[in-house]
Design an enzyme around this catalytic site. Sequence first.
Site, PDB file in Angstrom:
ATOM      1  N   HIS A   1      35.476  20.838  92.840  1.00 48.30           N
ATOM      2  CA  HIS A   1      34.917  20.995  94.176  1.00 48.30           C
ATOM      3  C   HIS A   1      33.530  20.347  94.223  1.00 48.30           C
ATOM      4  O   HIS A   1      32.993  19.958  93.182  1.00 48.30           O
ATOM      5  CB  HIS A   1      34.819  22.486  94.568  1.00 48.30           C
ATOM      6  CG  HIS A   1      34.029  23.322  93.616  1.00 48.30           C
ATOM      7  ND1 HIS A   1      34.575  24.306  92.828  1.00 48.30           N
ATOM      8  CD2 HIS A   1      32.700  23.312  93.313  1.00 48.30           C
ATOM      9  CE1 HIS A   1      33.631  24.869  92.095  1.00 48.30           C
ATOM     10  NE2 HIS A   1      32.483  24.285  92.360  1.00 48.30           N
TER      11      HIS A   1
HETATM   12  C1  T46 Z   1      30.603  25.289  89.845  1.00 47.90           C
HETATM   13  C2  T46 Z   1      31.560  25.436  88.722  1.00 47.90           C
HETATM   14  C3  T46 Z   1      31.294  24.519  87.602  1.00 47.90           C
HETATM   15  C4  T46 Z   1      31.563  34.852  93.346  1.00 47.90           C
HETATM   16  O1  T46 Z   1      31.967  35.848  93.966  1.00 47.90           O
HETATM   17  N1  T46 Z   1      30.219  34.661  93.192  1.00 47.90           N
HETATM   18  C5  T46 Z   1      29.705  33.619  92.493  1.00 47.90           C
HETATM   19  O2  T46 Z   1      28.469  33.500  92.363  1.00 47.90           O
HETATM   20  C6  T46 Z   1      30.617  32.664  91.934  1.00 47.90           C
HETATM   21  C7  T46 Z   1      30.098  31.448  91.156  1.00 47.90           C
HETATM   22  C8  T46 Z   1      31.957  32.847  92.101  1.00 47.90           C
HETATM   23  N2  T46 Z   1      32.418  33.946  92.797  1.00 47.90           N
HETATM   24  C9  T46 Z   1      33.874  34.143  92.930  1.00 47.90           C
HETATM   25  C10 T46 Z   1      34.531  33.173  93.911  1.00 47.90           C
HETATM   26  C11 T46 Z   1      35.912  33.005  93.352  1.00 47.90           C
HETATM   27  O3  T46 Z   1      36.753  34.012  93.865  1.00 47.90           O
HETATM   28  O4  T46 Z   1      34.507  33.925  91.681  1.00 47.90           O
HETATM   29  C12 T46 Z   1      35.734  33.244  91.860  1.00 47.90           C
HETATM   30  C13 T46 Z   1      35.752  31.948  91.052  1.00 47.90           C
HETATM   31  O5  T46 Z   1      34.724  31.107  91.570  1.00 47.90           O
HETATM   32  P1  T46 Z   1      34.858  29.510  91.603  1.00 47.90           P
HETATM   33  O6  T46 Z   1      36.159  29.118  92.173  1.00 47.90           O
HETATM   34  O7  T46 Z   1      33.630  29.017  92.262  1.00 47.90           O
HETATM   35  O8  T46 Z   1      34.838  29.194  90.043  1.00 47.90           O
HETATM   36  P2  T46 Z   1      34.652  27.807  89.325  1.00 47.90           P
HETATM   37  O9  T46 Z   1      34.524  28.103  87.899  1.00 47.90           O
HETATM   38  O10 T46 Z   1      35.687  26.850  89.753  1.00 47.90           O
HETATM   39  O11 T46 Z   1      33.260  27.237  89.837  1.00 47.90           O
HETATM   40  C14 T46 Z   1      32.037  27.670  89.270  1.00 47.90           C
HETATM   41  C15 T46 Z   1      30.945  27.697  90.346  1.00 47.90           C
HETATM   42  O12 T46 Z   1      31.354  28.439  91.468  1.00 47.90           O
HETATM   43  C16 T46 Z   1      30.599  26.350  90.858  1.00 47.90           C
HETATM   44  O13 T46 Z   1      29.383  26.427  91.544  1.00 47.90           O
HETATM   45  O14 T46 Z   1      29.943  24.301  90.015  1.00 47.90           O
HETATM   46  O15 T46 Z   1      31.665  26.761  88.254  1.00 47.90           O
END
Ligand code: T46
Length: 137
Positions: free
Chosen positions: A52
Amino acid sequence: MSEGIFWLEGHSVHDPRGDLTIYQCSPSEIPFVIKRVYLLHNVPGGSLRGGHAHRTLSQAFISVNGSATITIWDGNSEEVFELNDPTKALVIPNGLWREMGNFANDAKILVLASELYSEADYIRDKFTYSEWLNVKP
Ligand code: T46
């Protein structure tokens, strides 16, 4: 390297008790105020994270243990960075597509973020990202 990405060398203090590495928020160091911190850990081998872009969020990535890669795409070219050294932070400005992979079993990746969590800040498909690149201010 895409505009705005840089490696920030932390200030390391060594003494017989071990090493202390310092990162500060300032225009020449972490160039934003940190509003949120999160840790990627216990990532099963072969997992991909990210996939993303963020409209406004800037981040700094630090491997506090182990290693992982982060691939950055700016709409034109792609670059791969390896996070494997706790004394260096990879600072990534907003507006770039990223994918993380090659997590070592013991990888612990600390992320310093400029904004609170907001799902509205994410662009989660590449077509929308390409359109956004054409209209972003
Ligand atoms: C990035 C990559 C490298 C939250 O509720 N609060 C938070 O602060 C975060 C980061 C996530 N979440 C929840 C939202 C989703 O339901 O945790 C779940 C997984 O999050 P996300 O899809 O964003 O996970 P990644 O690992 O794909 O992305 C993360 C970071 O969000 C993003 O900023 O750059 O790591």
